[in-house]
Each structure stands twice: as C-alpha cells, then as structure tokens.
Motif scaffolding. Structure first.
Motif, PDB file in Angstrom:
ATOM      1  N   LYS A 294       6.909  81.956   7.720  1.00 49.38           N
ATOM      2  CA  LYS A 294       7.045  80.630   8.307  1.00 49.38           C
ATOM      3  C   LYS A 294       6.035  80.434   9.438  1.00 49.38           C
ATOM      4  CE  LYS A 294      10.554  77.820  10.636  1.00 49.38           C
ATOM      5  NZ  LYS A 294      11.765  77.929  11.479  1.00 49.38           N
ATOM      6  N   LEU A 295       5.867  81.477  10.241  1.00 48.80           N
ATOM      7  CA  LEU A 295       4.974  81.366  11.378  1.00 48.80           C
ATOM      8  C   LEU A 295       3.537  81.056  10.938  1.00 48.80           C
ATOM      9  CD1 LEU A 295       5.285  81.454  14.363  1.00 48.80           C
ATOM     10  CD2 LEU A 295       4.952  83.921  14.333  1.00 48.80           C
ATOM     11  N   ASP A 296       3.179  81.548   9.760  1.00 50.69           N
ATOM     12  CA  ASP A 296       1.830  81.270   9.270  1.00 50.69           C
ATOM     13  C   ASP A 296       1.647  79.803   8.922  1.00 50.69           C
ATOM     14  OD1 ASP A 296       1.377  83.916   9.597  1.00 50.69           O
ATOM     15  OD2 ASP A 296       1.333  84.443   7.482  1.00 50.69           O
ATOM     16  N   ILE A 297       2.711  79.162   8.451  1.00 54.80           N
ATOM     17  CA  ILE A 297       2.620  77.724   8.198  1.00 54.80           C
ATOM     18  C   ILE A 297       2.342  77.019   9.522  1.00 54.80           C
ATOM     19  CG2 ILE A 297       3.761  75.702   7.223  1.00 54.80           C
ATOM     20  CD1 ILE A 297       5.676  77.519   5.806  1.00 54.80           C
ATOM     21  N   PHE A 298       3.117  77.424  10.515  1.00 53.38           N
ATOM     22  CA  PHE A 298       2.953  76.813  11.826  1.00 53.38           C
ATOM     23  C   PHE A 298       1.523  76.976  12.333  1.00 53.38           C
ATOM     24  CE2 PHE A 298       3.554  76.479  16.434  1.00 53.38           C
ATOM     25  CZ  PHE A 298       4.323  75.334  16.515  1.00 53.38           C
ATOM     26  N   ALA A 299       1.029  78.191  12.223  1.00 54.16           N
ATOM     27  CA  ALA A 299      -0.324  78.463  12.710  1.00 54.16           C
ATOM     28  C   ALA A 299      -1.353  77.632  11.941  1.00 54.16           C
ATOM     29  CB  ALA A 299      -0.632  79.956  12.598  1.00 54.16           C
ATOM     30  N   ALA A 300      -1.153  77.531  10.631  1.00 54.63           N
ATOM     31  CA  ALA A 300      -2.109  76.760   9.825  1.00 54.63           C
ATOM     32  C   ALA A 300      -2.070  75.282  10.203  1.00 54.63           C
ATOM     33  CB  ALA A 300      -1.802  76.940   8.339  1.00 54.63           C
ATOM     34  N   VAL A 301      -0.862  74.752  10.385  1.00 54.78           N
ATOM     35  CA  VAL A 301      -0.737  73.354  10.806  1.00 54.78           C
ATOM     36  C   VAL A 301      -1.454  73.165  12.143  1.00 54.78           C
ATOM     37  CG1 VAL A 301       0.886  71.644  11.675  1.00 54.78           C
ATOM     38  CG2 VAL A 301       1.400  72.863   9.568  1.00 54.78           C
TER      39      VAL A 301
END
Lengths: 228, 228, 228, 228
Positions: free
Chosen positions: D67-74
């Motif tokens: 999930k954190l990677d989605i956040f970082a990508a956003v």
DNA sequence: TATGAATGAGTGTTCATTCAT
DNA sequence: CATGAATGAACACTCATTCAT
C-alpha cells in the motif's frame, strides 16, 4: 540443439525460439525438489518455483495441472532414483550384514551427491503426514517402495540365518526408525551422517557398547572386521 | 471432537460467567500443541486454534501477542515436560545400558500418555529447519536441552567403561538419528514404537543380528538380561 | 485529597481507594489531546489512550460512551481555551492592526505553552475533513467559533477604517489561510512560528517587500513602529 | 461515482479482452490520489481503492508491492506535476512580485483543474507527520522540492532588491505558512481560494490594510499595478 | 470505579489458479 | 510455449466495543 538457452548466469530467458519442453519440465522438477526439501510443500509457492526456474507462474501450468502434481512428480523422480541405487547396491551380496552395510553406504553416497534428494524424501514424509491431500498424491508408490525394499532385506537376513524369524516386526520398526532418523536428523551434515552410518554398523556388529567389566566382543567374523 | 461449546471437563464456555484465564490459556496451548504437531506451524491457522479452543481469533491475542509466541510457549511446555521425565528416569541408575533403556522406556511411556508431545517436538524440529523465524523463536532452549542430555549420557557411558572415548562423536550422531527416528517414524503407532525401542536395545545388547553360522552371543551379563 | 495517586513515575495505579473521577476524566482528555494531535483520530487507539492514562480500555467506557465522544470532549476543551485567550487578548485594543498583532502573539504564546493545543486543533480540522462522523461530532461548535471570532475582527477593522468593506471576503479567506498555515506548517517549531508571525505582521505593515528601485515605505504610523 | 464496471472512457473492464496495464496502473493512481486526499493514508483501505478502480484487492498487488508504494507513487506523480508547472510559471519573469503572483495564480489554476492534486499534497504532509513510515516513503523527494523552490524564489527576491537579505528566514517561514494554508484551508472551495490568493497579493502590495487615518498607499510602481 | 475476557468486523497481504493473448 | 493480468479465498493481526465481576 544449437540454441540452448543458457541459464547459468540466472538471467531470465525471453521467449526461446526452440524451447525444449522436456528440459524445462525437468528444470521445474529440479528447482521444485530443492525448494520442497528446504521449505516444505505449503511454504513453497508456485511463484518462487517459477522464478527459480526462470518462468512465470502461468507457464508452470503448461507443464502441471496443479501444484500438487509437481510435488508428486518430484516424488516419483526421487523415489525411482533412490531405489534403483539401493537395488543395485545390494545386488550380489551374500549376507544380510553386507547388504545392510551396502545400503547404508549407498544412502551416504546419495546424500553426498545430491543432499536435496534425501532431504526431499524426508520433507515429503512430513508433508504427507501433515496434509491428507499431499499423502494421497504420493500414495500410489511411496510407502510401498520403502517398505517392500526393507522387508525383502529382512527376509533375506532370515534366509541367511542372521535374523530370527520372530524378530521380523522388530527389525521392520527398527529400519523405519533408523532410515527416517538418518534423513531427518543428520542428512544435512556429511560428517554427522558418516558418524551415524558408522554407529549403526557398529551397533549391528556389537562393536559399540560393551558390558561394564567385560572386554569388547570378538568381531563377528575375523576376515571382514572393519577398520573404523 | 470439536470443542466449540464444551471444555474438556464439560464446562460451558462462550461468554463465561467466571472465566478462568489460566485455564483458557492452557486450553489454547493444548489444542495448539496438537494442531502444530499434526499440521505444522504454517498450516495451523489462528482461526482453527481459536475454533478448537472455543474462542474467536481475536481472543487468542489476549493471551499471546502473536502466533509465534503460541508456538514458543507450546515448545517450552513440551521441552520442560520431556526432560524432567528423562532426568528422573535415569536418576540413580548405575550403567549406561540401564540408563539408555530407562530413557527409551520413558520415551515410550510419554508417547503413550500423550502422543502429541513427541509429535510436536518432531514437528517443531522440521518447522525450525524450514523457517528461520520459527527457529529463532525456540532457539533459546531447544537444541541445547536435547544435546546436553544425550551428551551427558554418553559421558556417563564413557565413565563406566561401556563406551570408548574415541567413539563419542559416533554415539552422538547415533543418538540423534535414533531419537529423531523414534519420533518421526514410529511415534504415531504404539506397537511400532514398542518394536523400535525393543530393536534398539536388542542391537545394543547384541541380541538382534548374529554372524552367519554363529550362535547368538551370550547375554552381556546374566543377571541383567532384559526380558523383552 | 490525602490519597492522591501519583502517576509521575508512569507506574500503573492499582485500584485507588479514593479515585477522583473528575481527575481521571481530565487525565484521559489530556493524553487523548496529545495523542490525537500527534497521530490523528483513527490512528489513536483506545488501547493506547488507556495505557497512557494508566487505565484499561474498559475503564475508558465508564467516562465516555465511545471514542468519538472523547474526541469531541477534547475539542470542546481546546476550543474554549483558545478563544477565551483570544478574546482576552484583543480586549481594549483600539486598532485592527493592534488586535491582529495581539491575536498572533497570543497564538504564539499558546503554542509555546502547550504545543498540543494548536496541534490538536489543526489535526482536528483534518480529521473532520476526512471523516464525516468526526465532523458531525464537533459540528456544534467548531467552525462557528473560529469564523465568528475572525469575522468580528474584520468588522472591527472596517469600523476603524483600516479595512475596506469591499474586501471583507478577501480578508476572511486570508485569515483562514494564515491561521491554518500557522497551525499546520510551523506550530511544531517555535522559531519558525515566531518568524511566520513576524512575517505576517511585516506584510500587513508593508515592511517586507518593496518595489524594485524603491526605498522601503515609511512606517504606517511612527509612534507604533515595531522594533522587530 | 463508482467505477466498478466502467472506466473513465467508458471501456468495459473486469476480465478485459485487451488489458492495458499502464492504463490500469494509472487508474489505480488516480483513484488512490483522490481517496488519499479525501480520507488520508490510513483510512483509505486497499479494498476501496480496488473497488473504485474496478479491481479486486489482490489485483492491486500486481501493480504495487504494498500500500505504501501506491502512496509513494501518487506522491511522486503529484510532486512532479506541481513543480513542473511552478517552474514554468516563473520562467522569464523579472521581479519577485511578478514571480510570486505567477506562482499563486499557477497554484490557483492547478487547484481548479484538479483539486485532488493540492489536497493530496496537503493530506500527505499530515500523514507524513503522523506516521514515520509514511514520512520515510516520500522522504527522498518531498520537503526538498518544496523548500528549494521557495528558497530559490526568496533568493531571487533578494537579488532584485525586493527582499532584504536579513529577512530570509522570515520569508521562508511565511511561505511555508501561506502555501500550507492555501492547501489546507481553502483548496476545497474555488471562491475562497481565489480570495485568499488575492488577499496574499494585496498584502504584499500593501493594498489591504491601511493605517487608521491614512489614505491608501500609492501603488508600488505605476507601470506594474496589478488589475486584480 | 475499574478490570479482564471476549467478540466480530475490519486491515494489509499472499497465494493457487485461470485464461486471453 | 509462455506471459501478464486478474480472481477470490485465505491468513495474521488490530480495533472499538461489551459486560460480568
């Protein structure tokens, strides 16, 4: 044959022009054996098998219908290899003790040549005990092969007079205990495995424990006294 | 044999009127030991532990911070039980062979009383080999206890003269093989376990295999010849 | 009153003989304010509030029906504290600029005295924006208090002639921007907060940006030129 | 506005006939940005991201490891978009005031075009403050980009003589306050945002507050008097 | 007043498996 | 032959809340 896809460097192959189906299947079995041996059936995911074999998970399903089939195939492979070697090892030997020694030495050699073989078979017994569907998948050939080989060996010992007929069940349980112990307890360490094999033969030949206050028993037959 | 609404003693559970925390915790450990023994660490879900203990998954976390802690607690319990019994069994016996026999008989008794004990310890060794975090969770006390007990036993055999100092490593590997084999191969079947124990003592006392053309060796010392 | 339960050392209190209900409630509110401020509503569990307050989760429910009620109570507390101070700060001052400066200095002082106050109110605005039920829980008093205070301040500025009536909405949006910015951007660092407050007053008094090629404008009124 | 069966362009999804991986990934990022902006990191579950993107939770993990990677990508997406626009906006402008106005207008335009952009970046700052792992996930590029842009802008103002060197820290804190305030306080409402931007420029140009009893100051320099 | 035990819904994440291409 | 995209059920674990004591 001129377009072999080199995998030694671990690089993922693309879509090989002349992929060798049989070779890929064997590659899957090889990595699967090692992974199943090291981590067990359940903890070995198809993803990691695929990765180690240089494939994607989907590709696995071209070769095997389901994960359990990979396991069964690995088992058949391993089983065949081991008992072919065992059969060859005892061939032509005249006494039970010689045959026993030959089998143990053969097991030791196999363990040195490819530790994943014995480890897989040990791991496999555990997984079968833990999961009925795993047990069912290898039921066709597993305990039978092991049991019949050692039952034959015991029968041979009875025929030579080295074993008493009344002790058949005891020998049977003992073999199961010892062979399982060799695989589960010491197959991961060559020196320990060596010592365990020596210990078993030492016990059998009465060279390992003496009664307090007694001298060591004479060797069973002088001309074949082991050096160790 | 689901225990959803009934405890072992038949007491109702659910939203208990006078919940006995210690008893619930022990119930968790008991079902967990059996489940871990039968299915292994990974395949034993918290859900099934909770169900068998008559709880919901959440309630487990009131007693243990994480699944691994349940495993560690079960292990400590089992370890303590076994080695207390082993220590008591060998106490006051004067020869290595007597002590060995006592330990094997003790193992046999334990296996009859609660098969899940030995099965868990065997299962646990496999899980530790397969998963480093499991190994770490029981690292504080596991191999040490086993190894030191049998090393002491070997030392005792050397002190009585029954074992030759040079054979220490061989005996050590042999013990590991045999004890592991007893647990992994035959602990699930009382008769097999009995036979295996008898077989081991038979080997040790030289009553099991004779050289071809030879008579059975005389018992090591007449006054202590085993009946079995 | 002679049996105060000392908590300074962080030790868990047992079951105090003369527990002071109001004091416990306030303790809950105090730790909750700091936790809500630091981690937000959702990430602040009842368990940690209870722990920090030296209670168990169950005890919380003696004081508050649900988590949201703690939040609402904390908010009422904070809101009251802040606007009582703001009201006192502007009282008796004759110009809009003086009042503005007084409010900003008051905000700065509050932030120094208890950073969790401003931080909570900032955090709270975010949580209300993120979760409709949180917004509803504080709807009775939140935006009203803030808005009416600053609307009054603007009206006062219009009445003194310092602000043009036509700019009312612009001032309103500007106040919202600046007060939110102070809380969200710099309330965590005293020096930054100080600089920001100075910067706002500098802008208002035209001391911060000059046109290229021009000298700094003369101070608005010589007798009240700020030192900073 | 659920997008379970329809993509933005009306294309059918589900088990798509010609799945466009990049488009699906972007769809995840788009819905995630809006959800993270509206509800924060923690309260935005993978389930709802998946639902809004017309996927199952499992599918998300095909595109992002956690999930954190989605956040970082956003975050990376948003960061890049904003500062590319900011850089372009100030290019070629000769005075600090012009550049400041350009940046604020640019922020206003961005906020009109896609309110979720600014809202996400504001939300993101809060989540980073609340949760260290979130902070770490965007640490590589977050505060740096913002800070360096505005520090450069201040340096430019110093170079043109519009800002006094001694006030650098004050300007820096002021920028942080104002930009944060714009995002956190008024980005949700176009009219308020417009008013706030006008208010800031009004303050900077001294058109917003006059000393009591004084006339409005003359515009800083006639030829560049702003219209708004 | 406060605890201690429990619930049930929720979370992020993994996995065997499917299938159009 | 193999990939890449997706599913859905499972998993370990957390949390607000309840309630007998």
């Amino acid at each position: 044959m001129s377009t072999i896809n080199l995998m030694a460097d671990g690089q993922r192959i693309g879509r090989p022009l002349a992929a060798d189906s049989a070779r890929t299947r064997q590659r899957i079995l090889d990595v699967a054996r090692q992974l199943f041996a090291a981590r067990g059936y359940e903890s070995t995911s198809n993803r990691i098998i695929a990765e180690e074999a240089g494939l994607t998970t989907g590709a696995i399903y071209y070769y095997f219908d389901k994960k359990l089939d990979i396991f069964a195939a690995v088992h058949d492979d391993a089983q065949r290899t081991v008992y072919e070697r065992f059969d060859a090892a005892v061939e032509g030997l005249d006494t039970f003790v010689d045959r026993l020694r030959a089998v143990l030495e053969c097991a030791h050699d196999l363990n040195n040549e490819d530790p994943s073989l014995a480890q897989f078979l040990g791991s496999c017994r555990v997984d079968a005990a833990r999961d009925a569907t795993v047990a069912a998948a290898i039921a066709n050939n597993r305990p039978g092969r092991h049991r019949s080989f050692f039952n034959d060996l015991i029968s041979f010992g009875i025929s030579t007079g080295e074993i008493d007929e009344s002790q058949r069940d005891i020998h049977s349980a003992l073999f199961r205990t010892i062979t399982t112990g060799l695989v589960d307890a010491v197959s991961g360490d060559r020196a320990h495995h060596r010592n365990a094999v020596d210990g078993i033969m030492g016990l059998v030949e009465g060279r390992l424990v003496r009664a307090p206050g007694r001298a060591w028993p004479q060797p069973a037959s002088p001309q074949e006294q082991p050096a160790g």
